[in-house]
Enzyme design. Structure first.
Site, PDB file in Angstrom:
ATOM      1  CG  HIS A   1      -6.900   5.801   3.997  1.00  0.00           C
ATOM      2  ND1 HIS A   1      -6.019   5.183   3.153  1.00  0.00           N
ATOM      3  CD2 HIS A   1      -6.154   6.541   4.859  1.00  0.00           C
ATOM      4  CE1 HIS A   1      -4.788   5.539   3.476  1.00  0.00           C
ATOM      5  NE2 HIS A   1      -4.835   6.359   4.504  1.00  0.00           N
TER       6      HIS A   1
ATOM      7  CB  CYS B   1      -9.881   4.901  -1.180  1.00  0.00           C
ATOM      8  SG  CYS B   1      -8.514   5.605  -0.243  1.00  0.00           S
TER       9      CYS B   1
ATOM     10  CB  CYS C   1      -2.269   1.201  -3.003  1.00  0.00           C
ATOM     11  SG  CYS C   1      -2.386   2.934  -3.418  1.00  0.00           S
TER      12      CYS C   1
ATOM     13  CD  GLU D   1      -2.835   8.920   5.788  1.00  0.00           C
ATOM     14  OE1 GLU D   1      -2.136   9.939   5.743  1.00  0.00           O
ATOM     15  OE2 GLU D   1      -2.578   7.870   5.171  1.00  0.00           O
TER      16      GLU D   1
ATOM     17  CG  ASP E   1      -1.887   1.196   1.168  1.00  0.00           C
ATOM     18  OD1 ASP E   1      -2.319   1.561   0.056  1.00  0.00           O
ATOM     19  OD2 ASP E   1      -2.183   1.784   2.224  1.00  0.00           O
ATOM     20  CB  SER E   2       0.213   4.698  -1.092  1.00  0.00           C
ATOM     21  OG  SER E   2      -1.052   4.772  -0.468  1.00  0.00           O
TER      22      SER E   2
HETATM   23  N1  DGL Z   1      -3.894   3.806  -0.589  1.00  0.00           N
HETATM   24  C1  DGL Z   1      -4.561   4.810  -1.393  1.00  0.00           C
HETATM   25  C2  DGL Z   1      -5.728   4.193  -2.150  1.00  0.00           C
HETATM   26  O1  DGL Z   1      -6.222   3.129  -1.833  1.00  0.00           O
HETATM   27  C3  DGL Z   1      -5.050   5.962  -0.522  1.00  0.00           C
HETATM   28  C4  DGL Z   1      -3.952   6.808   0.054  1.00  0.00           C
HETATM   29  C5  DGL Z   1      -3.146   7.512  -1.007  1.00  0.00           C
HETATM   30  O2  DGL Z   1      -3.650   8.462  -1.645  1.00  0.00           O
HETATM   31  O3  DGL Z   1      -2.011   7.136  -1.193  1.00  0.00           O
HETATM   32  O4  DGL Z   1      -6.171   4.776  -3.112  1.00  0.00           O
END
Ligand code: DGL
Length: 264
Positions: free
Chosen positions: A187, A185, A70, A155, A7-8
């Site tokens: 989150h 997403c 992600c 976050e 993940d990012s």
């Molecule tokens: N992990 C990213 C997603 O699922 C969300 C956070 C980001 O923008 O890096 O799109």
């Protein structure tokens, strides 16, 4: 060999928790690129470059299969990674994303005609959810809504401020009469209860659907499954580490996660 989850940042811990509960026997390596999060407003070239580095790291660290948790990275760069990076570098390994499982879940049952997608700006701009949904059901109409304020709120422990912002983002989807809503997403898994209180249609949350889809994939692909080691371990690595990341990980999962700092 392990299952890698990328993940990012830390949002992917929600889906990881679901996967580990569903398939506890395997060994996992989670990589969160906390040094460069968020990816959601970045260009396609940049996301592709970051993802290639993360994939190399996970493959070099003995992952047979990588799940790109992600959505932004899946939307922008998954296909290219599968078609170019993998055959050139690790033809025996696999990379899976989270968009197709979400699209499939949204279209389950008969006669779904209008699907909503809530996602980061970059995921919406990529048009990837729409493409996957139309590939499965060519007559479906897709309504996408970028929701750039939600990731920073999640976050920064800002859930108490979420209701009116969510109402604003959901309003056009309601007006357009969506019958299913994909939370596109990492989150947003954390917001699924609030979303469900505000919109009265089935809401697709990735922590609920990806674990079963992965279990199904492994059953259908014994050539991959038999290569996986069964130590029941989970190693969590991040590219930047502060006290607040530890706190966020705990808030997200309700557990003490032992995050380790690593360099790509
Ligand atoms: N992990 C990213 C997603 O699922 C969300 C956070 C980001 O923008 O890096 O799109």
């Amino acid at each position: 060999m392990k299952i890698g989850i990328f993940d990012s940042g830390l949002g992917g811990l929600a889906v990881t928790q679901g996967i580990v509960k569903r398939l506890p026997q395997y060994d996992y390596l989670y990589l969160g690129d906390t040094k460069r999060v968020p990816y959601g407003n970045r260009s396609q070239e940049t996301i592709h470059e970051f993802l290639a580095e993360a994939l190399s790291y996970l493959f070099e660290n003995d992952c047979q299969l990588i799940i790109i948790a992600c959505n932004t990275a899946s939307a922008e760069a998954l296909r290219k990674s599968q078609q170019e990076y993998l055959p050139a570098n690790y033809p025996e390994r696999r990379i899976l994303g989270v968009l197709i499982p979400g699209a499939e879940a949204a279209l389950e049952g008969h006669g779904v005609e209008r699907v909503g997608v809530l996602a980061t700006a970059s995921t919406v701009e990529s048009g990837s959810y729409e493409r996957e949904l139309l590939r499965i059901a060519p007559s479906v109409t897709v309504f996408q809504q970028p929701a750039p304020l939600l990731v920073p709120l999640v976050e920064n422990d800002g859930l108490k401020y979420v209701e009116p912002i969510l109402a604003d983002y959901l309003a056009p989807l309601k007006v357009n009469g969506v019958e299913r809503l994909i939370l596109g997403c990492t989150h947003y898994c954390l917001l699924k209860d609030q979303v469900r209180r505000q919109i009265d249609v089935p809401v697709i949350a990735q922590d609920e659907i990806v674990p079963d889809k992965l279990a199904d994939y492994l059953t259908r692909h014994p050539e991959i499954e038999t290569k996986l080691s069964r130590g029941g371990t989970c190693d969590y690595r991040v590219t930047d580490l502060t006290k607040s990341y530890h706190q966020f990980a705990q808030r997200l999962t309700g557990e003490q996660i032992d995050l380790q700092l690593t360099r790509l």
